[in-house]
Design an enzyme around this catalytic site. Structure first.
Site, PDB file in Angstrom:
ATOM      1  N   ARG A  81      52.900  83.627  67.257  1.00  0.00           N
ATOM      2  CA  ARG A  81      53.373  83.485  65.876  1.00  0.00           C
ATOM      3  C   ARG A  81      52.613  84.610  65.000  1.00  0.00           C
ATOM      4  O   ARG A  81      51.399  84.506  64.782  1.00  0.00           O
ATOM      5  CB  ARG A  81      52.690  82.089  65.142  1.00  0.00           C
ATOM      6  CG  ARG A  81      53.603  81.050  66.039  1.00  0.00           C
ATOM      7  CD  ARG A  81      53.112  79.523  65.457  1.00  0.00           C
ATOM      8  NE  ARG A  81      53.840  78.539  66.161  1.00  0.00           N
ATOM      9  CZ  ARG A  81      55.058  78.085  66.110  1.00  0.00           C
ATOM     10  NH1 ARG A  81      55.744  78.566  65.202  1.00  0.00           N
ATOM     11  NH2 ARG A  81      55.396  76.880  66.732  1.00  0.00           N
ATOM     12  N   GLY A 113      62.400  82.169  64.992  1.00  0.00           N
ATOM     13  CA  GLY A 113      62.724  81.339  63.875  1.00  0.00           C
ATOM     14  C   GLY A 113      62.484  82.181  62.966  1.00  0.00           C
ATOM     15  O   GLY A 113      62.418  83.349  62.647  1.00  0.00           O
ATOM     16  N   ASP A 138      64.055  72.845  65.285  1.00  0.00           N
ATOM     17  CA  ASP A 138      64.317  72.466  63.775  1.00  0.00           C
ATOM     18  C   ASP A 138      65.645  72.603  63.540  1.00  0.00           C
ATOM     19  O   ASP A 138      66.072  72.100  62.573  1.00  0.00           O
ATOM     20  CB  ASP A 138      63.014  72.720  62.844  1.00  0.00           C
ATOM     21  CG  ASP A 138      61.916  72.482  63.465  1.00  0.00           C
ATOM     22  OD1 ASP A 138      61.675  71.718  64.152  1.00  0.00           O
ATOM     23  OD2 ASP A 138      60.730  72.836  62.769  1.00  0.00           O
ATOM     24  N   ARG A 173      56.079  44.916  68.580  1.00  0.00           N
ATOM     25  CA  ARG A 173      55.414  45.756  67.448  1.00  0.00           C
ATOM     26  C   ARG A 173      56.485  46.578  66.914  1.00  0.00           C
ATOM     27  O   ARG A 173      57.659  46.674  67.302  1.00  0.00           O
ATOM     28  CB  ARG A 173      54.301  46.673  68.202  1.00  0.00           C
ATOM     29  CG  ARG A 173      53.342  46.101  68.588  1.00  0.00           C
ATOM     30  CD  ARG A 173      51.762  46.798  68.942  1.00  0.00           C
ATOM     31  NE  ARG A 173      50.863  46.160  69.484  1.00  0.00           N
ATOM     32  CZ  ARG A 173      49.531  46.828  69.936  1.00  0.00           C
ATOM     33  NH1 ARG A 173      49.446  47.980  69.556  1.00  0.00           N
ATOM     34  NH2 ARG A 173      48.686  46.132  70.312  1.00  0.00           N
ATOM     35  N   GLU A 234      58.060  65.415  61.198  1.00  0.00           N
ATOM     36  CA  GLU A 234      56.632  65.773  60.768  1.00  0.00           C
ATOM     37  C   GLU A 234      56.523  66.184  59.324  1.00  0.00           C
ATOM     38  O   GLU A 234      55.453  65.965  58.874  1.00  0.00           O
ATOM     39  CB  GLU A 234      56.159  67.117  61.756  1.00  0.00           C
ATOM     40  CG  GLU A 234      55.261  67.883  61.544  1.00  0.00           C
ATOM     41  CD  GLU A 234      55.320  69.248  62.335  1.00  0.00           C
ATOM     42  OE1 GLU A 234      54.070  69.675  62.456  1.00  0.00           O
ATOM     43  OE2 GLU A 234      56.396  69.559  62.515  1.00  0.00           O
TER      44      GLU A 234
END
Length: 366
Positions: A81, A113, A138, A173, A234
């Protein structure tokens, strides 16, 4: 003709099929192909005055080197990156240009990206022959309906969500499953819909715990196995809580705050008698071999990139729009942001996908 190929940003399944497609398409034309290692960061590490550094900065891509790589996940070129305009040493664009010249690169194909492709557009604006290929699980690159890696990420997520049902049910749960998606909730929305999770919180719409919790409690109560599942992006936010935006831009090891999934689970336990199970799918979403969709798109994007170079149509980004392959100007991604069509695809009051309009929509409903 000498092509260079580079992969930047996070790895995704589908990059290697794309690299193979570029290599084989170029080979059929009698062109040479090299792969630049470790993204822009690797390029900046090259010393053009050192013959060894130049020779080892690139990987020769030929038929033998790319044989079988389409069945592998990740990228054989490795990645990083890095935006060469923003380094501790300042803007290093000129160094990148000098290195491309030293390597005798006629045209560059970049896969990445938002960050990687922004610098690619910058190089194109300086007159370099560049074709960019959008990849991110994404699926948030503006200008294309689809990015390499998205389908596999959804496939992995649906498999994991359904597998986790056994544990949620065994312990009765509420399960909170966090998926990657910093600015866009598309991965969470589609994964939640396809796995038929009870509720899904996306990055575009802050969640009000006073509204979400009663829904989850009702879901659990009405389930004969006494469990409920909430999917959360996220980059999602809880209404009234501190903004976590700066934290999600850090690596997981450098974050100071709690991830959003844990934040939501703690609120559920603090406001009710229920116990929770929190699971971050994280890198498992991008692990392993590509699914059929990402192999297909990777092959097609790679072949199209080479065709555009042959036709002297550089300064473009390959894309998929309404189910059709095409190309848009390489700077298109700079014009806007891409995310969930909330009004058409999401019921914010119920925290669920809502397919208000399906007819005439493309396959992935964007």
């Amino acid at each position: 003709m000498r092509l260079a190929v580079l992969t930047g940003g996070g790895d995704v399944p589908g990059l290697n099929p794309c690299i193979r497609s570029i290599t084989m398409s170029a080979w059929q034309r009698g062109w040479d192909v090299i792969g630049l290692r470790r993204g822009w960061e690797g390029v900046l590490e090259v010393d053009i005055n050192d013959p060894w550094s130049l020779e080892n900065s690139a990987m020769v891509l030929d038929r033998d080197r790319v044989r079988g790589i389409d069945r592998q996940g990740g990228t054989i070129l490795h990645s990083s990156r890095c935006d060469p305009r923003n380094t501790p040493e300042g803007d290093q664009t000129e160094k990148v240009l000098d290195i491309l010249d030293a390597l005798k690169v006629d045209a560059l194909i970049t896969m990445g990206g938002d960050g990687t492709l922004r610098f690619s557009a910058h190089l194109a604006s300086l007159g370099r022959n560049v074709i960019s290929i959008p990849k991110t699980m994404d699926n948030d690159v503006y200008g294309t309906d689809y990015c390499i890696g998205f389908s596999t990420a959804v496939t992995r997520s649906v498999e994991a969500i359904n597998a986790l049902r056994t544990t949620m049910a065994s312990h009765e749960r509420i399960g909170v499953i966090e998926l990657f998606g910093r600015r866009s909730g598309e991965t969470a929305l589609l994964s939640g819909f396809l796995s038929q999770a009870d509720r899904t919180v996306i990055a575009e719409v802050p969640a009000d715990i006073d509204e979400l919790l009663p829904l989850l409690l009702k879901d659990k109560e009405s389930n004969p196995e006494s469990y409920a599942i909430c999917i959360i992006s996220e980059g999602a936010k809880l209404a009234g809580s501190a903004d976590f935006a700066d934290e999600i831009n850090k690596s997981a090891t450098n974050r100071d705050g709690l991830n959003i999934g844990t934040q939501l689970a703690r609120e559920i336990e603090a406001r009710s008698d229920e116990r929770t199970i929190v699971q971050e799918l994280a890198y498992l979403m991008r692990a392993g071999e590509p699914d059929a969709m990402d192999r297909m798109v990777g092959f097609a994007f790679g072949a199209l990139a080479v065709q555009l170079i042959e036709e002297k149509r550089t300064s473009n980004m390959v894309c998929l729009t309404d189910g059709n392959y095409g190309a848009v100007p390489i700077g298109t991604l700079l014009e806007d942001t891409k995310g969930v069509n909330v009004s058409g695809l999401y019921d914010a009051s119920q925290y669920r996908a809502s397919l208000v309009q399906v007819e005439n929509m493309p396959m992935f409903l964007y």
